[in-house]
Motif scaffolding. Structure first.
Motif, PDB file in Angstrom:
ATOM      1  N   CYS A 171       0.828  -1.190   0.000  1.00 27.73           N
ATOM      2  CA  CYS A 171       0.000   0.000   0.000  1.00 27.73           C
ATOM      3  C   CYS A 171       0.865   1.242   0.000  1.00 27.73           C
ATOM      4  CB  CYS A 171      -0.913   0.010   1.216  1.00 27.73           C
ATOM      5  SG  CYS A 171      -1.843   1.513   1.443  1.00 27.73           S
ATOM      6  N   LYS A 172       0.446   2.238  -0.788  1.00 29.37           N
ATOM      7  CA  LYS A 172       1.041   3.558  -0.731  1.00 29.37           C
ATOM      8  C   LYS A 172       0.062   4.426   0.039  1.00 29.37           C
ATOM      9  CE  LYS A 172       2.611   2.314  -5.273  1.00 29.37           C
ATOM     10  NZ  LYS A 172       2.224   2.316  -6.670  1.00 29.37           N
ATOM     11  N   ALA A 173       0.544   5.148   1.012  1.00 27.09           N
ATOM     12  CA  ALA A 173      -0.391   5.718   1.978  1.00 27.09           C
ATOM     13  C   ALA A 173      -0.720   7.182   1.742  1.00 27.09           C
ATOM     14  CB  ALA A 173       0.103   5.490   3.392  1.00 27.09           C
ATOM     15  N   GLN A 174      -0.629   7.977   2.782  1.00 32.56           N
ATOM     16  CA  GLN A 174      -1.238   9.294   2.932  1.00 32.56           C
ATOM     17  C   GLN A 174      -2.746   9.136   2.882  1.00 32.56           C
ATOM     18  OE1 GLN A 174      -0.387  12.439   0.140  1.00 32.56           O
ATOM     19  NE2 GLN A 174      -1.175  13.971   1.524  1.00 32.56           N
ATOM     20  N   LEU A 175      -3.179   7.916   3.114  1.00 35.86           N
ATOM     21  CA  LEU A 175      -4.607   7.649   3.077  1.00 35.86           C
ATOM     22  C   LEU A 175      -5.330   8.279   4.250  1.00 35.86           C
ATOM     23  CD1 LEU A 175      -4.442   3.967   1.822  1.00 35.86           C
ATOM     24  CD2 LEU A 175      -4.872   6.035   0.510  1.00 35.86           C
ATOM     25  N   THR A 176      -4.589   8.802   5.244  1.00 31.48           N
ATOM     26  CA  THR A 176      -5.245   9.633   6.254  1.00 31.48           C
ATOM     27  C   THR A 176      -5.904  10.835   5.592  1.00 31.48           C
ATOM     28  OG1 THR A 176      -3.122  10.749   6.638  1.00 31.48           O
ATOM     29  CG2 THR A 176      -3.749   8.999   8.180  1.00 31.48           C
ATOM     30  N   ASN A 177      -5.383  11.254   4.420  1.00 32.71           N
ATOM     31  CA  ASN A 177      -5.945  12.380   3.677  1.00 32.71           C
ATOM     32  C   ASN A 177      -6.656  11.944   2.406  1.00 32.71           C
ATOM     33  OD1 ASN A 177      -4.902  14.410   5.465  1.00 32.71           O
ATOM     34  ND2 ASN A 177      -2.893  14.069   4.582  1.00 32.71           N
ATOM     35  N   GLY A 178      -6.828  10.632   2.211  1.00 32.54           N
ATOM     36  CA  GLY A 178      -7.603  10.143   1.083  1.00 32.54           C
ATOM     37  C   GLY A 178      -6.861  10.036  -0.227  1.00 32.54           C
ATOM     38  N   VAL A 179      -5.533  10.258  -0.222  1.00 35.33           N
ATOM     39  CA  VAL A 179      -4.770  10.180  -1.460  1.00 35.33           C
ATOM     40  C   VAL A 179      -3.482   9.397  -1.234  1.00 35.33           C
ATOM     41  CG1 VAL A 179      -5.665  12.331  -2.444  1.00 35.33           C
ATOM     42  CG2 VAL A 179      -3.637  12.395  -0.990  1.00 35.33           C
ATOM     43  N   THR A 180      -2.810   9.059  -2.325  1.00 38.14           N
ATOM     44  CA  THR A 180      -1.563   8.311  -2.258  1.00 38.14           C
ATOM     45  C   THR A 180      -0.450   9.182  -1.675  1.00 38.14           C
ATOM     46  OG1 THR A 180      -2.223   7.048  -4.196  1.00 38.14           O
ATOM     47  CG2 THR A 180       0.106   7.016  -3.626  1.00 38.14           C
TER      48      THR A 180
END
Length: 262
Positions: A15-24
Motif C-alpha cells: 500500500c502507498k499511503a497518505q490515506l489519512t488524507n484520502g490520497v496516495t
C-alpha cells in the motif's frame, strides 16, 4: 491496538499511503508514488484531533471517508468527507447537536504525476504536483480559492513531491521529499517535508514509514491484505497520537490490460 496485531498475524501481506488524507503518499506528507491505472479506492480513517487542521470546528477525535480514482497512470482524484460534531463553544451549532456527529466537511484533492521514476534518465525521480481542498466549495462557484484565511478550505495545500526507490540487500527503500504551501492562518504551510519508507525483502507487503510532514515527525506502517484489496494503516503522529484506517482497493481495468500498458 490488539486489532492491529491480529491483522498483522493473519493477513496475507503494497500500500502507498497518505490515506489519512484520502490520497496516495506516506502518512501525512505527499510522495510521487502512484496507484495503478484504473485503481478505485474506498476507505475511512480514525483521525486523532491533532491530525485535524482547525480547532474551531474540530478539537476532538473524528473520522473521515473517501472515494479515490486513478486515471491514465498519472492523474489521481479524491473526494474526502470529514465528520463534524456540534460544539457548545461554536454558536453555529444548536444545542441538540452538542457532542454528536451531525455534519461533515467535504473537499476534493488531485495529484498529477509529471515524471515517472526513471523516465528520460535512469536516475530520474518521480515528480508529482498536487492540491487538496483548493476552493471554498461555496455552492457551485469554485472560483473562490481557499489558500488564505481560516474559512472554508480547511485541508487546503499545494505541493511538489519527488520520490526515488532503491533496491537494497534487505528490501526496498523509498526516499521522498516535498514542498508544501498555503497561506492559511489556522494551519499555515510553507516548507519542506521529507520521509522514507522500507519494505523488507522477507515480507514486502509490510511498508514501514517515517516522515517529517513540515510540522511533526510521524512513524507508522501500512499493511496489504488479500492480494492488495484491503490496506491497513496505522500511525503515531508526533510519535504518540494514534490514527488508523482501512482501505478497499480494486482495479477497474483488470490485470491483463494493465500488464500490456505497463
Amino acid at each position: 491496538m490488539a486489532a492491529v496485531w491480529i491483522c498483522l498475524l493473519f493477513g496475507v501481506l503494497t500500500c502507498k499511503a497518505q490515506l489519512t488524507n484520502g490520497v496516495t503518499g506516506l502518512l501525512h506528507m505527499p510522495s510521487a508514488d502512484m496507484q495503478r491505472d484504473g485503481t478505485l479506492m474506498i476507505g475511512g480513517n480514525f483521525q486523532n484531533r491533532h491530525n485535524l487542521p482547525n480547532d474551531f470546528w474540530w478539537g476532538y477525535n473524528s473520522y473521515n471517508y473517501f472515494l479515490n480514482v486513478t486515471f491514465f497512470k498519472r492523474l489521481e482524484i479524491a473526494y474526502v468527507c470529514t465528520l463534524l460534531k456540534g460544539k457548545k463553544e461554536n454558536s453555529y451549532w444548536p444545542a441538540i447537536t452538542y457532542g454528536k456527529f451531525v455534519n461533515q466537511d467535504r473537499h476534493f484533492a488531485a495529484r498529477l504525476q509529471v515524471l515517472r521514476e526513471g523516465e528520460w534518465w535512469k536516475h530520474m525521480p518521480a515528480v508529482v504536483l498536487g492540491v487538496s481542498d483548493p476552493t471554498t466549495g461555496a455552492g457551485f462557484d469554485y472560483t473562490d480559492m481557499a489558500i488564505e484565511g481560516n474559512g472554508n478550505g480547511y485541508f487546503n495545500r499545494m505541493y511538489l513531491a519527488m520520490t526515488k526507490h532503491f533496491d537494497v540487500r534487505v528490501g526496498e527503500l523509498g526516499v521522498h521529499a516535498a514542498w508544501l504551501y498555503n497561506r492559511r492562518t489556522d494551519y499555515p504551510l510553507n516548507g519542506p517535508a521529507v520521509g522514507v519508507n522500507f519494505k523488507p525483502a522477507f515480507h514486502k507487503e509490510l511498508n514501514l514509514i517515517a516522515e517529517y510532514d513540515s510540522k511533526t515527525v510521524n512513524v507508522g506502517f501500512t499493511y496489504s491484505m488479500w492480494s492488495d484489496h484491503f490496506n491497513l494503516l496505522f500511525e503515531l503522529q508526533d510519535g504518540k497520537y494514534v490514527s488508523a484506517g482501512l482501505v478497499y482497493k480494486v482495479n477497474l481495468i483488470g490485470g491483463n490490460r494493465w500488464k500490456h500498458w505497463r
